[in-house]
Scaffold this motif. Sequence first.
Motif, PDB file in Angstrom:
ATOM      1  N   VAL A  56     -17.291  -9.647  -6.271  1.00 41.16           N
ATOM      2  CA  VAL A  56     -18.021  -8.371  -6.204  1.00 41.16           C
ATOM      3  C   VAL A  56     -17.168  -7.267  -5.583  1.00 41.16           C
ATOM      4  O   VAL A  56     -17.223  -6.112  -6.003  1.00 41.16           O
ATOM      5  N   PHE A  57     -16.360  -7.644  -4.613  1.00 42.03           N
ATOM      6  CA  PHE A  57     -15.602  -6.622  -3.866  1.00 42.03           C
ATOM      7  C   PHE A  57     -14.155  -6.559  -4.339  1.00 42.03           C
ATOM      8  O   PHE A  57     -13.485  -7.588  -4.487  1.00 42.03           O
ATOM      9  N   THR A  58     -13.702  -5.353  -4.572  1.00 42.41           N
ATOM     10  CA  THR A  58     -12.306  -5.108  -4.937  1.00 42.41           C
ATOM     11  C   THR A  58     -11.824  -3.891  -4.148  1.00 42.41           C
ATOM     12  O   THR A  58     -12.593  -3.281  -3.401  1.00 42.41           O
ATOM     13  N   THR A  59     -10.555  -3.582  -4.327  1.00 41.92           N
ATOM     14  CA  THR A  59     -10.054  -2.361  -3.692  1.00 41.92           C
ATOM     15  C   THR A  59      -9.643  -1.362  -4.767  1.00 41.92           C
ATOM     16  O   THR A  59      -9.329  -1.740  -5.902  1.00 41.92           O
ATOM     17  N   GLY A  60      -9.606  -0.124  -4.368  1.00 38.97           N
ATOM     18  CA  GLY A  60      -9.011   0.899  -5.201  1.00 38.97           C
ATOM     19  C   GLY A  60      -7.585   1.126  -4.732  1.00 38.97           C
ATOM     20  O   GLY A  60      -7.008   0.297  -4.019  1.00 38.97           O
ATOM     21  N   THR A  61      -7.028   2.238  -5.121  1.00 37.34           N
ATOM     22  CA  THR A  61      -5.652   2.542  -4.722  1.00 37.34           C
ATOM     23  C   THR A  61      -5.605   2.880  -3.233  1.00 37.34           C
ATOM     24  O   THR A  61      -6.345   3.744  -2.755  1.00 37.34           O
ATOM     25  N   ILE A  62      -4.738   2.169  -2.532  1.00 42.39           N
ATOM     26  CA  ILE A  62      -4.591   2.422  -1.093  1.00 42.39           C
ATOM     27  C   ILE A  62      -3.568   3.536  -0.914  1.00 42.39           C
ATOM     28  O   ILE A  62      -2.413   3.406  -1.313  1.00 42.39           O
ATOM     29  N   LEU A  63      -4.008   4.617  -0.352  1.00 46.75           N
ATOM     30  CA  LEU A  63      -3.164   5.807  -0.241  1.00 46.75           C
ATOM     31  C   LEU A  63      -2.825   6.100   1.210  1.00 46.75           C
ATOM     32  O   LEU A  63      -3.558   5.718   2.125  1.00 46.75           O
ATOM     33  N   LYS A  64      -1.707   6.789   1.354  1.00 48.59           N
ATOM     34  CA  LYS A  64      -1.342   7.279   2.677  1.00 48.59           C
ATOM     35  C   LYS A  64      -1.998   8.643   2.852  1.00 48.59           C
ATOM     36  O   LYS A  64      -1.839   9.526   2.000  1.00 48.59           O
ATOM     37  N   LYS A  65      -2.711   8.797   3.926  1.00 46.86           N
ATOM     38  CA  LYS A  65      -3.380  10.079   4.158  1.00 46.86           C
ATOM     39  C   LYS A  65      -2.392  11.067   4.756  1.00 46.86           C
ATOM     40  O   LYS A  65      -1.711  10.758   5.741  1.00 46.86           O
ATOM     41  N   GLU A  66      -2.323  12.231   4.123  1.00 44.46           N
ATOM     42  CA  GLU A  66      -1.444  13.271   4.655  1.00 44.46           C
ATOM     43  C   GLU A  66      -2.082  13.874   5.892  1.00 44.46           C
ATOM     44  O   GLU A  66      -3.281  14.112   5.930  1.00 44.46           O
ATOM     45  N   LYS A  67      -1.267  14.116   6.904  1.00 41.41           N
ATOM     46  CA  LYS A  67      -1.812  14.674   8.148  1.00 41.41           C
ATOM     47  C   LYS A  67      -1.919  16.187   8.059  1.00 41.41           C
ATOM     48  O   LYS A  67      -1.196  16.824   7.358  1.00 41.41           O
TER      49      LYS A  67
ATOM     50  N   GLU B 256       3.942   1.950  18.208  1.00 41.90           N
ATOM     51  CA  GLU B 256       4.297   1.204  16.997  1.00 41.90           C
ATOM     52  C   GLU B 256       3.044   0.796  16.235  1.00 41.90           C
ATOM     53  O   GLU B 256       2.802  -0.381  16.004  1.00 41.90           O
ATOM     54  N   HIS B 257       2.221   1.749  15.931  1.00 44.67           N
ATOM     55  CA  HIS B 257       1.013   1.409  15.177  1.00 44.67           C
ATOM     56  C   HIS B 257       0.597   2.586  14.312  1.00 44.67           C
ATOM     57  O   HIS B 257       1.063   3.722  14.505  1.00 44.67           O
ATOM     58  N   GLY B 258      -0.284   2.278  13.366  1.00 43.00           N
ATOM     59  CA  GLY B 258      -0.885   3.321  12.539  1.00 43.00           C
ATOM     60  C   GLY B 258      -2.391   3.146  12.544  1.00 43.00           C
ATOM     61  O   GLY B 258      -2.942   2.422  13.400  1.00 43.00           O
TER      62      GLY B 258
ATOM     63  N   SER C 241      -5.516  -7.664  -4.633  1.00 40.47           N
ATOM     64  CA  SER C 241      -4.598  -6.506  -4.664  1.00 40.47           C
ATOM     65  C   SER C 241      -4.801  -5.587  -3.464  1.00 40.47           C
ATOM     66  O   SER C 241      -4.905  -4.366  -3.617  1.00 40.47           O
ATOM     67  N   SER C 242      -4.876  -6.195  -2.310  1.00 37.08           N
ATOM     68  CA  SER C 242      -5.154  -5.375  -1.130  1.00 37.08           C
ATOM     69  C   SER C 242      -3.955  -5.322  -0.187  1.00 37.08           C
ATOM     70  O   SER C 242      -4.108  -5.182   1.018  1.00 37.08           O
ATOM     71  N   SER C 243      -2.753  -5.462  -0.739  1.00 34.91           N
ATOM     72  CA  SER C 243      -1.573  -5.364   0.115  1.00 34.91           C
ATOM     73  C   SER C 243      -1.255  -3.902   0.410  1.00 34.91           C
ATOM     74  O   SER C 243      -1.536  -3.013  -0.413  1.00 34.91           O
ATOM     75  N   PHE C 244      -0.707  -3.679   1.559  1.00 38.09           N
ATOM     76  CA  PHE C 244      -0.312  -2.319   1.933  1.00 38.09           C
ATOM     77  C   PHE C 244       0.669  -2.390   3.085  1.00 38.09           C
ATOM     78  O   PHE C 244       0.797  -3.418   3.761  1.00 38.09           O
ATOM     79  N   THR C 245       1.366  -1.313   3.253  1.00 38.05           N
ATOM     80  CA  THR C 245       2.316  -1.211   4.360  1.00 38.05           C
ATOM     81  C   THR C 245       1.891  -0.054   5.245  1.00 38.05           C
ATOM     82  O   THR C 245       1.417   0.977   4.744  1.00 38.05           O
ATOM     83  N   ILE C 246       2.051  -0.259   6.504  1.00 36.88           N
ATOM     84  CA  ILE C 246       1.699   0.830   7.416  1.00 36.88           C
ATOM     85  C   ILE C 246       2.869   1.058   8.377  1.00 36.88           C
ATOM     86  O   ILE C 246       3.395   0.113   8.961  1.00 36.88           O
ATOM     87  N   ALA C 247       3.305   2.298   8.445  1.00 38.97           N
ATOM     88  CA  ALA C 247       4.400   2.671   9.340  1.00 38.97           C
ATOM     89  C   ALA C 247       3.834   3.359  10.574  1.00 38.97           C
ATOM     90  O   ALA C 247       2.633   3.653  10.642  1.00 38.97           O
ATOM     91  N   LYS C 248       4.715   3.606  11.496  1.00 40.50           N
ATOM     92  CA  LYS C 248       4.296   4.236  12.746  1.00 40.50           C
ATOM     93  C   LYS C 248       3.555   5.549  12.465  1.00 40.50           C
ATOM     94  O   LYS C 248       4.050   6.400  11.711  1.00 40.50           O
ATOM     95  N   ASP C 249       2.355   5.662  13.027  1.00 40.65           N
ATOM     96  CA  ASP C 249       1.515   6.860  12.927  1.00 40.65           C
ATOM     97  C   ASP C 249       0.973   7.123  11.527  1.00 40.65           C
ATOM     98  O   ASP C 249       0.377   8.173  11.277  1.00 40.65           O
ATOM     99  N   ASP C 250       1.185   6.188  10.617  1.00 35.71           N
ATOM    100  CA  ASP C 250       0.585   6.318   9.282  1.00 35.71           C
ATOM    101  C   ASP C 250      -0.932   6.218   9.366  1.00 35.71           C
ATOM    102  O   ASP C 250      -1.470   5.514  10.232  1.00 35.71           O
ATOM    103  N   ILE C 251      -1.591   6.872   8.438  1.00 33.66           N
ATOM    104  CA  ILE C 251      -3.023   6.636   8.243  1.00 33.66           C
ATOM    105  C   ILE C 251      -3.202   6.207   6.794  1.00 33.66           C
ATOM    106  O   ILE C 251      -2.822   6.938   5.876  1.00 33.66           O
ATOM    107  N   ARG C 252      -3.723   5.014   6.604  1.00 35.05           N
ATOM    108  CA  ARG C 252      -3.936   4.502   5.249  1.00 35.05           C
ATOM    109  C   ARG C 252      -5.421   4.565   4.905  1.00 35.05           C
ATOM    110  O   ARG C 252      -6.269   4.167   5.695  1.00 35.05           O
ATOM    111  N   GLN C 253      -5.695   5.061   3.725  1.00 33.90           N
ATOM    112  CA  GLN C 253      -7.080   5.103   3.238  1.00 33.90           C
ATOM    113  C   GLN C 253      -7.280   3.933   2.293  1.00 33.90           C
ATOM    114  O   GLN C 253      -6.600   3.833   1.266  1.00 33.90           O
ATOM    115  N   ILE C 254      -8.208   3.083   2.638  1.00 33.43           N
ATOM    116  CA  ILE C 254      -8.414   1.848   1.865  1.00 33.43           C
ATOM    117  C   ILE C 254      -9.819   1.855   1.272  1.00 33.43           C
ATOM    118  O   ILE C 254     -10.799   1.706   1.998  1.00 33.43           O
ATOM    119  N   PRO C 255      -9.935   2.024  -0.034  1.00 28.37           N
ATOM    120  CA  PRO C 255     -11.264   1.973  -0.656  1.00 28.37           C
ATOM    121  C   PRO C 255     -11.715   0.520  -0.809  1.00 28.37           C
ATOM    122  O   PRO C 255     -10.947  -0.322  -1.268  1.00 28.37           O
TER     123      PRO C 255
END
Lengths: 377, 271
Positions: B260-271, B36-38, B205-219
């Motif tokens: 100084v620090f912000t995020t870009g678009t948080i994307l789900k990485k395709e496997k 149950e993790h990503g 604006s750094s909210s994100f959701t992560i599902a089982k086995d997801d890989i999220r790319q966070i700039p």
Amino acid sequence: MKRKIGNSVYLLCFILIAFYACKKDAPLPGSPDEEYKPTPYTIQIPKYFPSLLNIPADNPMTVEGIELGRYLYYDGRLCGKVDTLMTCASCHTQSHAFENGIGHGYGVTGIPTPHVMMSHQNLVFNSSGYLWNGKLYAGNPAYSTPTTYGGILEDVGWMAIVAPWECYSDTNASKAMIQSISMYPPLFKKAFGSDVVTFKNIAKAIAQFVRTLISSDSKFDKYLRGEAQLTPSELNGYVIFNTEKGDCFHCHGTILFTTNQFYNNAKDSVFTDVNDRYLVTHNPADIGAYKAPTLRNIEVTGPYMHDGRYTTLDQVINFYSDSLVWSPSVSPLMKKVNDGGLGLTPSEKADLKAFLLTLTDHTFLTNPAFSKPAGLP
Amino acid sequence: MKTAYRYFSVLSIAMTLVFAACHKEKPPVPEPVANEHGHIIFSFVHKVDGQNAIYDSMMYVNAAGNPYLVTDVQYFISDITLHKSDGSNKMITSKSIYYIDTKIPSTLSWSVADEIPIGSYNSISFTFGIDSAKNVSYIFPNPPESNMEWPIPLGGGYHMMKLNGKYKDLSNIEQNFNAHIGIGMDTTGGNTSFVQNYFSTTLPSSSFTIAKDDIRQIPIIMNIDSWFKTPTNFDFNVYGQNIMQNQTAMHIIVQNGFDVFTTGTILKKEK
């Protein structure tokens, strides 16, 4: 009763056969396996020193490899020529922390090296490329040939043989010469498992020896370990070194007294040397940049700078204090360049020099384990 | 018949012993566990005036009106924490201090070893630099981190940031600058005390959701120009080239650091 005894004997035989069948074969007396048992050598990392060691997986350190490397380092026949006895130690002498103490080296042809010698000390802790411009770095395609190692310390041995300013020979001549000397085949056998000399194994052995050259017992090291006290002048020099007054630490920091990085340290405004860092990176910001050499044993490693332009430490300190010059690629760390330098007072210069002299490691400079072994011409 | 039976028995025992002697232990088969993790991958992006930074080119002007260029940036972030709406959080523990160097591309992407529990996260926070408990000399024996050492006479530990570059002064002469942040010294009243300059920041604006086995790319984006403005314009002509022993100047930069620090678009990485 007899039958019972017979059964027991059968059972015992089976068990013995079973265990014998599972046992690994022991090497036969005189077989190559029996003779090739190099003794692993573990580098003892001094306090505060890096734990990351630059040792390639295919050249593990062994007592036998180091011993062989030490012989080769000091053997004038390594060049493979009958008319020269040039050795690694010709330009890398122990009393000068394994550089030459005179500046440029001159090979058998009389051609000078592109830059002055760099010392052989604490190189096992460097993973940022070797030589003044760092062109010998792992993965450099220029050193990824059948006769080279991919840009690691082992390639220094190769360079020493082929470079016009060193032996100006070839590796075949070198290995043939070493093969013909009766003392060497058994040493190669012990170190690498074969008495057939290959140049790759020559270079590996020399690199193993060089990796043992660790300097970590200067007065300053003893001070850090609580074994010695610095004088007030030395302590003041330490503070100058480590504050923005002297600002030496940004390039010559860490326990190694070098970051092993490359800087244009404001020596010149015009650059003609094609062997600077720009040669490696092709980045205009690296024009006129060279590796910050370690300041360990700086007392005995002059002349100073990549071209040996300064013969004394006083000249070096005066340069940083009063003679910096601007160029577009000057390192941003040279903050006082437009003021001509740090503007140190005479007493500050004296204190800074006093501190630098605490980096001399007499144990290293006289360690018998690093000296010329007996039995060589 | 009896004899044959006896021989058969002896042979059976012997064979059993033979096989037992040669038999290799089979590794235990792991029980299947709930997965149950990503995972997350941080990428580090450096911008000036909203655009990807271009180094070594005198093309920027800061809020104080100083033309400047950036040569390189090195810094630490630590104690990265992912916050959920229910108040729980996940601190990254596989590496509590992470080093970023614009001259070392491999540091610009960090595949985090921690398993990230699935769910929705509201925000990401971290410490810029290293907190006082951990910022101690010699904790990093190896480069490149060891090259960030902050001298012991100045408080020890490590630089939190080296931001290097050049600016044009009032006479239009290029000067070098080192906006270096580390432990500061306060000499007010003739006594020297050390000042910690690390700070915590929460990425907007750094909210994100992560599902089982997801890989999220966070700039994670460092807006370099922001170090020099808001709330206080940092003027190189006032504070000069080096500030390691100037707590007033370091404090301005630290105060400016909140955005100084912000995020870009948080994307789900395709496997």
